[in-house]
Write an enzyme that holds these catalytic residues in place. Sequence first.
Site, PDB file in Angstrom:
ATOM      1  N   GLU A 142       0.807  -1.146  -0.116  1.00  0.00           N
ATOM      2  CA  GLU A 142      -0.192   0.074   0.121  1.00  0.00           C
ATOM      3  C   GLU A 142       0.825   1.286   0.025  1.00  0.00           C
ATOM      4  OE1 GLU A 142      -3.437   0.110  -0.347  1.00  0.00           O
ATOM      5  OE2 GLU A 142      -3.319  -2.049  -0.393  1.00  0.00           O
ATOM      6  N   ASN A 157      -1.926  -1.722  -8.183  1.00  0.00           N
ATOM      7  CA  ASN A 157      -3.033  -2.567  -8.012  1.00  0.00           C
ATOM      8  C   ASN A 157      -4.278  -1.891  -8.040  1.00  0.00           C
ATOM      9  OD1 ASN A 157      -4.593  -4.927  -6.850  1.00  0.00           O
ATOM     10  ND2 ASN A 157      -4.330  -3.963  -4.514  1.00  0.00           N
ATOM     11  N   ASN A 215     -13.300   9.419  -6.205  1.00  0.00           N
ATOM     12  CA  ASN A 215     -13.377   9.952  -4.974  1.00  0.00           C
ATOM     13  C   ASN A 215     -13.845  11.281  -4.694  1.00  0.00           C
ATOM     14  OD1 ASN A 215     -12.257   7.367  -3.386  1.00  0.00           O
ATOM     15  ND2 ASN A 215     -10.308   7.947  -4.528  1.00  0.00           N
ATOM     16  N   HIS A 350     -48.381  25.275 -33.263  1.00  0.00           N
ATOM     17  CA  HIS A 350     -47.838  26.318 -32.391  1.00  0.00           C
ATOM     18  C   HIS A 350     -48.645  26.930 -31.130  1.00  0.00           C
ATOM     19  CE1 HIS A 350     -48.538  28.049 -36.573  1.00  0.00           C
ATOM     20  NE2 HIS A 350     -49.788  27.994 -35.884  1.00  0.00           N
ATOM     21  N   ASN A 373     -58.032  21.346 -18.800  1.00  0.00           N
ATOM     22  CA  ASN A 373     -58.149  19.898 -18.484  1.00  0.00           C
ATOM     23  C   ASN A 373     -58.380  19.948 -16.865  1.00  0.00           C
ATOM     24  OD1 ASN A 373     -55.378  20.598 -18.293  1.00  0.00           O
ATOM     25  ND2 ASN A 373     -54.962  18.541 -17.887  1.00  0.00           N
ATOM     26  N   TYR A 374     -58.094  21.040 -16.361  1.00  0.00           N
ATOM     27  CA  TYR A 374     -58.072  20.841 -14.796  1.00  0.00           C
ATOM     28  C   TYR A 374     -58.947  21.830 -14.186  1.00  0.00           C
ATOM     29  CZ  TYR A 374     -56.053  21.014 -10.146  1.00  0.00           C
ATOM     30  OH  TYR A 374     -55.664  20.875  -8.612  1.00  0.00           O
ATOM     31  N   ALA A 410     -62.444  30.371 -34.580  1.00  0.00           N
ATOM     32  CA  ALA A 410     -61.368  30.984 -33.882  1.00  0.00           C
ATOM     33  C   ALA A 410     -61.877  31.777 -32.662  1.00  0.00           C
ATOM     34  CB  ALA A 410     -60.439  31.678 -34.929  1.00  0.00           C
TER      35      ALA A 410
END
Length: 466
Positions: A142, A157, A215, A350, A373-374, A410
């Site tokens: 080491e 190693n 690390n 668009h 939609n809500y 429209a």
Amino acid sequence: MKSSIPKVLHEVAGRSLVGHAVAAAQELKPDHLTVVIGHGRDLVAAHLTETAPGVTTAVQEQQLGTGHAVGVALEQLPELDGVVVVTYGDVPLLTGDTLHALADRHVADGNAVTVLTAEVADPTGYGRIVREADGAVRAIVEHKDADAQTRAIKEINSGIYAFDAAVLRDGLSRITTQNAQGELYLTDVLGLARQDGRRVGAVVTDDPWQTEGVNDRVQLAAMNRELNRRVAEKWMRSGVTMIDPATTFIDVTVVLERDVVLRPGVQLRGATEVAAGAEVGPDSTLIDTVVGPGASVVRTHADGAQIGEGATIGPFTYLRPGTVLEAKSKAGAYVEIKKSTVGAGAKVPHLTYVGDATIGEGANIGAGTIFANYDGVDKHPTTVGKHVFVGSDSVLVAPVELADGSYVAAGSTVVSGTEPGELAVARGRQRNIAGWVARKRPGSKTAAAAEAAASDTGDGDKGEQP
């Protein structure tokens, strides 16, 4: 890492560090695959349960060294015979091919232990490979325990080994903490094997990146760059065109077919798939999105969407989860679509929001249309039939259904459905108030312009041609 996230859960190219380690190990088709966990164990275990359900875990309560970690793993397993491969959880570029080569050499050479090594320019921090005069591996030292001469060695190693199971069990029972860190080193098992007259071999990889660990965030970014370069090169060699690979980022989980074109600024993430002949970019991010053959996706952010064959998307388009665009449909500039299906050949060109809707084949949605939609509590669906024409600046208040072949004028706010072939007009009657500008805006530029226009059109000799 200076992070609340455990190190091995940080991602490289769309997969966690430990996910890369597991993926490489799984290519060996092992009888047992165990991950040793310690710091952040609950988060790591939950991640493994979700992403690699066949993997088992072993908890290392105290981090007492690599030898201790392997011992903890062995305690969780039945008594093993054959080859035991040990690898790390933070080496994301390690491949299954390299692990196969290591295990195959180990068996072919009859080794007790075989270590994967690499030659690097700066070996600081790594254990050094100390060889005998004949090239055999004598020891691994080491960095903290190495003298100046040993630290000069460039062969390092990797921490990745193949062991004979019996040699590993015996060695772990004999190693001690007599070293600079007071830990149980797995490397000491190699020294004991040598003392016992057993053969210790090494496989030197010619790709040091495969031995590199992570690390800190600097190393994490370096790994991302290198792995992305490799992923991009693989796809280009498979028939994908990348105009600028340096600005194209592709997760390892992405699938591309031949003749795909990726323009600069593209990110492909998660389970994204792009079919043959499609073009993506510039400046597009696709997450878990499927793109059909020949589709065009420009300056788009898509998450969990399906884009059909020959569809046209963008620029500046946002496709949210649950969006399905069928063949040759269009979602144009400044369009947002969520949990909706746009039928074959239908167009949302668009400036439109589409939510919780089904748009039929060949329909045309005018600019500035809102699918409301809500209602503040619940989401409601809208159905637009085949070849319906919705005029610009309309609001479709869900739930509502427009029958096949109908029109919406429209500027309409539609709160009830239509029958086939009907025209829906839902707007106030226009009323022009004469002289309003002169009375309400006297002395203004608009008043002057109106006065001049009235003079030009009303005060001349009507018998003369203008």
